[in-house]
Write an enzyme that holds these catalytic residues in place. Sequence first.
Site, PDB file in Angstrom:
ATOM      1  N   LYS A  75     -43.250  -3.861  24.743  1.00 54.02           N
ATOM      2  CA  LYS A  75     -43.702  -3.016  25.854  1.00 54.02           C
ATOM      3  C   LYS A  75     -44.387  -3.866  26.924  1.00 54.02           C
ATOM      4  O   LYS A  75     -44.087  -3.731  28.112  1.00 54.02           O
ATOM      5  CB  LYS A  75     -44.659  -1.936  25.317  1.00 54.02           C
ATOM      6  CG  LYS A  75     -44.948  -0.821  26.282  1.00 54.02           C
ATOM      7  CD  LYS A  75     -45.240   0.509  25.565  1.00 54.02           C
ATOM      8  CE  LYS A  75     -46.132   0.353  24.353  1.00 54.02           C
ATOM      9  NZ  LYS A  75     -47.563   0.250  24.624  1.00 54.02           N
ATOM     10  N   ARG A  99     -53.941  -4.433  29.694  1.00 50.41           N
ATOM     11  CA  ARG A  99     -55.151  -4.423  28.867  1.00 50.41           C
ATOM     12  C   ARG A  99     -55.525  -5.842  28.461  1.00 50.41           C
ATOM     13  O   ARG A  99     -54.638  -6.669  28.232  1.00 50.41           O
ATOM     14  CB  ARG A  99     -54.902  -3.592  27.608  1.00 50.41           C
ATOM     15  CG  ARG A  99     -54.795  -2.105  27.885  1.00 50.41           C
ATOM     16  CD  ARG A  99     -54.293  -1.356  26.689  1.00 50.41           C
ATOM     17  NE  ARG A  99     -52.907  -1.729  26.393  1.00 50.41           N
ATOM     18  CZ  ARG A  99     -52.287  -1.450  25.278  1.00 50.41           C
ATOM     19  NH1 ARG A  99     -52.911  -0.811  24.315  1.00 50.41           N
ATOM     20  NH2 ARG A  99     -51.029  -1.817  25.094  1.00 50.41           N
ATOM     21  N   LYS A 110     -51.158 -11.362  14.385  1.00 56.50           N
ATOM     22  CA  LYS A 110     -50.574 -10.717  15.551  1.00 56.50           C
ATOM     23  C   LYS A 110     -50.019 -11.764  16.516  1.00 56.50           C
ATOM     24  O   LYS A 110     -50.504 -12.872  16.600  1.00 56.50           O
ATOM     25  CB  LYS A 110     -51.687  -9.933  16.239  1.00 56.50           C
ATOM     26  CG  LYS A 110     -51.238  -9.002  17.337  1.00 56.50           C
ATOM     27  CD  LYS A 110     -52.455  -8.231  17.823  1.00 56.50           C
ATOM     28  CE  LYS A 110     -52.329  -7.808  19.262  1.00 56.50           C
ATOM     29  NZ  LYS A 110     -52.643  -8.822  20.245  1.00 56.50           N
ATOM     30  N   ALA A 330     -56.144   2.266  20.818  1.00 54.39           N
ATOM     31  CA  ALA A 330     -55.305   3.398  21.213  1.00 54.39           C
ATOM     32  C   ALA A 330     -55.356   4.538  20.200  1.00 54.39           C
ATOM     33  O   ALA A 330     -54.715   5.560  20.387  1.00 54.39           O
ATOM     34  CB  ALA A 330     -53.871   2.940  21.427  1.00 54.39           C
ATOM     35  N   PHE A 361     -49.265   1.951  22.359  1.00 52.34           N
ATOM     36  CA  PHE A 361     -48.400   2.599  21.366  1.00 52.34           C
ATOM     37  C   PHE A 361     -47.283   3.429  22.027  1.00 52.34           C
ATOM     38  O   PHE A 361     -46.822   3.058  23.103  1.00 52.34           O
ATOM     39  CB  PHE A 361     -49.233   3.466  20.416  1.00 52.34           C
ATOM     40  CG  PHE A 361     -50.219   2.683  19.576  1.00 52.34           C
ATOM     41  CD1 PHE A 361     -50.022   1.331  19.291  1.00 52.34           C
ATOM     42  CD2 PHE A 361     -51.358   3.292  19.069  1.00 52.34           C
ATOM     43  CE1 PHE A 361     -50.936   0.613  18.502  1.00 52.34           C
ATOM     44  CE2 PHE A 361     -52.274   2.586  18.283  1.00 52.34           C
ATOM     45  CZ  PHE A 361     -52.055   1.253  18.004  1.00 52.34           C
ATOM     46  N   PHE A 449     -32.544  -7.323  22.482  1.00 50.29           N
ATOM     47  CA  PHE A 449     -32.818  -8.340  21.474  1.00 50.29           C
ATOM     48  C   PHE A 449     -31.526  -9.117  21.246  1.00 50.29           C
ATOM     49  O   PHE A 449     -30.435  -8.596  21.469  1.00 50.29           O
ATOM     50  CB  PHE A 449     -33.250  -7.683  20.151  1.00 50.29           C
ATOM     51  CG  PHE A 449     -34.698  -7.267  20.105  1.00 50.29           C
ATOM     52  CD1 PHE A 449     -35.407  -6.954  21.265  1.00 50.29           C
ATOM     53  CD2 PHE A 449     -35.362  -7.161  18.884  1.00 50.29           C
ATOM     54  CE1 PHE A 449     -36.738  -6.568  21.212  1.00 50.29           C
ATOM     55  CE2 PHE A 449     -36.702  -6.764  18.824  1.00 50.29           C
ATOM     56  CZ  PHE A 449     -37.385  -6.465  19.985  1.00 50.29           C
ATOM     57  N   TRP A 478     -36.874 -10.654  28.684  1.00 52.05           N
ATOM     58  CA  TRP A 478     -37.449 -11.643  27.767  1.00 52.05           C
ATOM     59  C   TRP A 478     -36.746 -12.985  27.948  1.00 52.05           C
ATOM     60  O   TRP A 478     -37.392 -14.018  28.092  1.00 52.05           O
ATOM     61  CB  TRP A 478     -37.317 -11.143  26.323  1.00 52.05           C
ATOM     62  CG  TRP A 478     -37.836 -12.121  25.304  1.00 52.05           C
ATOM     63  CD1 TRP A 478     -39.142 -12.398  25.026  1.00 52.05           C
ATOM     64  CD2 TRP A 478     -37.055 -12.965  24.455  1.00 52.05           C
ATOM     65  NE1 TRP A 478     -39.220 -13.366  24.052  1.00 52.05           N
ATOM     66  CE2 TRP A 478     -37.957 -13.735  23.675  1.00 52.05           C
ATOM     67  CE3 TRP A 478     -35.682 -13.138  24.264  1.00 52.05           C
ATOM     68  CZ2 TRP A 478     -37.524 -14.661  22.730  1.00 52.05           C
ATOM     69  CZ3 TRP A 478     -35.246 -14.057  23.320  1.00 52.05           C
ATOM     70  CH2 TRP A 478     -36.171 -14.812  22.566  1.00 52.05           C
TER      71      TRP A 478
END
Lengths: 628, 628
Positions: A75, A99, A110, A330, A361, A449, A478
């Site tokens: 996202k 954010r 992560k 979130a 999310f 992808f 990407w």
Amino acid sequence: MEAKIVPSDIEISQASPLQPIADIAEAAGILKEEMIPYGENKLKVKDVRERLQDQKDGNYVVVTAINPTPLGEGKSTTLVGLSQALGAHLDKKVFTCMRQPSQGPTFGIKGGAAGGGYSQVIPMEEFNLHLTGDIHAITAANNLCAAAIDARMFHESTQKDSPLFNRLCPKGKDGKRSFVPVMLKRLKKLGIDKEDPDELTDEEKKRFARLDIDPDTITWQRVLDTNDRMLRKITVGQGVAEKGRTRETGFDITVASEIMAVLALTTSLQDMRERLGNMVVAHSKAGDPITTDDLGLGGALTVLMKDAIWPTLMQTIEKTPVFVHAGPFANIAHGNSSVICDQMALKLVGEDGYVVTEAGFGSDIGFEKFCNIKCKYSGLKPNCAVLVVTIRALKSHGGASKVTPGKSIPKEYSEENLDFVREGAKIMQKHIENVGKFGIPCVVCLNKFTSDFDSEIELVLQIAKESGAFDAQLSNHWADGGAGAVDLANSVISACESTKEENKFNFLYKSDASIVEKMETIAREIYGADGIEIEEEAKKQIEVYTKNGWDSLPICMAKTHLSLTSDPSKKGVQSGFKIPIKSIRASVGAGFLYPLCGDIMTIPGLPTRPGFYDVDIDIDTGKIQGLF
Amino acid sequence: MEAKIVPSDIEISQASPLQPIADIAEAAGILKEEMIPYGENKLKVKDVRERLQDQKDGNYVVVTAINPTPLGEGKSTTLVGLSQALGAHLDKKVFTCMRQPSQGPTFGIKGGAAGGGYSQVIPMEEFNLHLTGDIHAITAANNLCAAAIDARMFHESTQKDSPLFNRLCPKGKDGKRSFVPVMLKRLKKLGIDKEDPDELTDEEKKRFARLDIDPDTITWQRVLDTNDRMLRKITVGQGVAEKGRTRETGFDITVASEIMAVLALTTSLQDMRERLGNMVVAHSKAGDPITTDDLGLGGALTVLMKDAIWPTLMQTIEKTPVFVHAGPFANIAHGNSSVICDQMALKLVGEDGYVVTEAGFGSDIGFEKFCNIKCKYSGLKPNCAVLVVTIRALKSHGGASKVTPGKSIPKEYSEENLDFVREGAKIMQKHIENVGKFGIPCVVCLNKFTSDFDSEIELVLQIAKESGAFDAQLSNHWADGGAGAVDLANSVISACESTKEENKFNFLYKSDASIVEKMETIAREIYGADGIEIEEEAKKQIEVYTKNGWDSLPICMAKTHLSLTSDPSKKGVQSGFKIPIKSIRASVGAGFLYPLCGDIMTIPGLPTRPGFYDVDIDIDTGKIQGLF
């Protein structure tokens, strides 16, 4: 299948030439005197809203997603790629609002939060670490509050009424006692209309000085921006000097602090001062809510947060401007970047420009809260939502095996399987429907992808268009940066134009609906549930909160993001289920109630082999190595 | 008696015009490309030492004091006033090097640390709050380490040898396992000369993967920059998911972290990487020291600290340059600002210039550590020490009643009393003697208070000159700024000149003396004790530390600063006492052992009425109100 080899995120970031950040700012219409530099690659931007008050707002685009796999579906990468396409390829004025990520998980498992591949905010190391210190300021403010609560209980327990009052209002050099302004606020709340401490009766002095906090009602936790599982539940106060005044409590990760939610929702310094003073940390034994200003804290918290209120400016790989500001959880919070950065960005881009922001999310969580909480407080109306889907996530909802972080991805995800995709697409349809409920157009972005098959891509785009999406586009930002998202950007432009004559954005529920009605509405309309099941604890809380007048606040559901239901293992679109409401907490300063629909983990842990093993510094160049 | 009315510190600070900090930097000889801006009033300065390697060092002046009252005797104020006199009145190139204060106590009862009156670093609000984030970086690094220790113990306890090893060295995309560089360091320490994980025997795999930490030996605490007394002793790990793996531990205030001591003592990025990897956090059950690099952490800690390594530049009221950098505790650590900032400043001022730095507490603590620890690692030699005395402190050592923070000062301190002063002056004589033991001249600065009497002042100056001081001057920089410290500055210049031909600076003890000999020497020579009394726990530690080879490290006595003895209530010069050594801890990364000579409080609490009650923000101007 794609053959292009894309280097690691940090390799791409470090190989990308940086524009001096002041040049980026100037190009974005920010004046020299509005810039607060932080090194060469970041600066904070002071308020531009008053200067640009006659400027019309730009187009406001929010990026959301379907329920992701635990690996995330790109996202943030889409957010950046779309911005690069708009700004660097279609020559639109654009601002990306992101954010600030929590630093703790950076050293766990992560990935980074700066986007990825050729759609990144750079330097990604600075984005992911420290930034300009806003999260550190929240840690400091949050924990001052926690220390103040416990210290006050300690001192109240060891002192009689009169010395307690006298210590709170000591004699000045003139031999007279006086109240400081924050004390007058408490007096007013208590209905004591006096300004001279000596005029208070003994009973009034006692009421003023004794907060009489009921330890069992304390909702304020300490915080750290560290993945420290051992702090989830702790006992404090075991030192000798604390004389047995132990208490069970815990730490959350800093971004879960109510102060982060305040930062994200506040609109001005004055508004932040009020919110930081109105946070309810506990109830008294008599059942009255105890606020930060009852503790005398609102001013000090604001002072600690006064620099944090302004957004940080960075740049994308393609040199478009990015505001990084606030990053609330979130689930127990609303999961969106700040109101202030969106408002500033909308003025800076002007009527024909685009502000692209991200909601945490899926549309069931961050986007619903974007609309019902963030837009309620900002007064802004989005023009369009972008719904990010991936073949991987659709397959996971359509019957493919579970995806687990840290383990290799099951084979089914790299094999053509139209059945999984078709079945999984039902959840995309539900999310398109969710966006529609707020009255704005939905553009589906299929984030490409390397493992996707053409047949699968075609099927998803076709279903999306047939299901009420304004448009649907494959996007390859990407691997290709902004150039890979030009089709998506053109669809977004068209979608925004379609709302120019009339923006039909609407909230899902009215402020004056009851707490139960609001929760019911979200559960039925957004999750597709049959309703809610309110447990005993929550029932009592609804009663108290309604009595306190907090029923006018919006609702911030703390639900898993991995499923439309409250059970993370339930994939796809479910029916015949209810949403359990175990308990409800109140973020009165931030301005919402958050019902807990399951166990929410508020501080993560470290795995056996944390990411920090790979991280080091090149002694000669000072460059960071191995961060993602 | 003085009639001049001096406004509050924050009023003076906010009324003082600020020079753009880049101008201050430029005037100090710092190049544009060496400046990292942080807002308008602060910047970080990158390394200048290589560029200026051919430049001779300036004069190096250290400011110390006699044992103060708990209110402090204006050492920082003298540091700033002296610098202002040298730079703004005597036209010398000057740099002030100061410690960054802990933010926590700012909201408790402590005053500011930026100096005071007309001898301040400005803006004092920015000096006292957040600064450029170095302390926040330490909090993050320290707590990542704490989380890693507990997480590792948890994972070792739940996994068998083989899966544990395999998780630590997972297969890469090529299907092969590999070690990252930090793991090779551990292998080398274990004497395993292999680089391919698959070549290790099962026994070697086990030795590599199991740190086997003995929980009772963990010395690493968590930290926060908050006055939170309830965190002094806590039990962690009480969450359900932690399965009963609870442990008693505690928090210190951030400046007490070993990482702060590392920052203060390091000389380069490479040196910091080594120190941050060599910190010993516990011992294994077999008795081997466990380091941060055994945990795989040294690189990540360095990355978190990479910006913190450069000092922050600010300005005094009289526009002379100030480096603010590092602020370790002066009891369990060495209490001095950084080696790097002193080294950079000495190059920047050049041969005829002056660098004025400050050592925490009195000459028995911070100054002794300045010489034996800081100068040992920096290789620098001071030219002169300034000993700050006040009539107030002398009276407190000479028989006047106790001074208590938060209470009004007893009447005896505002009445002329030559007997108290004469008796108290004995402690000044001892401190003059202490400075002399390091071979450098001592200039006594009598820091003027409005309550001082001329007769008292005369007596103190006379005794000082008769007791071996190079010179003694009354100084009124608090009320008059640099102009009030010109006499002091001239004496300092003369003292420095006296060492130009030959600087006789010497350490108090040799590196190869035993741990016991070093402690004995400090106790006898500096405190005037009859020796030390080593308790059982300490005896065992001496044995272990000597076996580990740590006996070559300097000693950092953790003793009260309020007395020359280990008992804070014992004023003046005492005799016939011994210093108890209760236990000894090791800061192996920072590079010292610290014997505990009494209970040392490592995280303060908040009083009944904390300072935060007075702190607020002016909504219209954004100015901070009520901070000191």
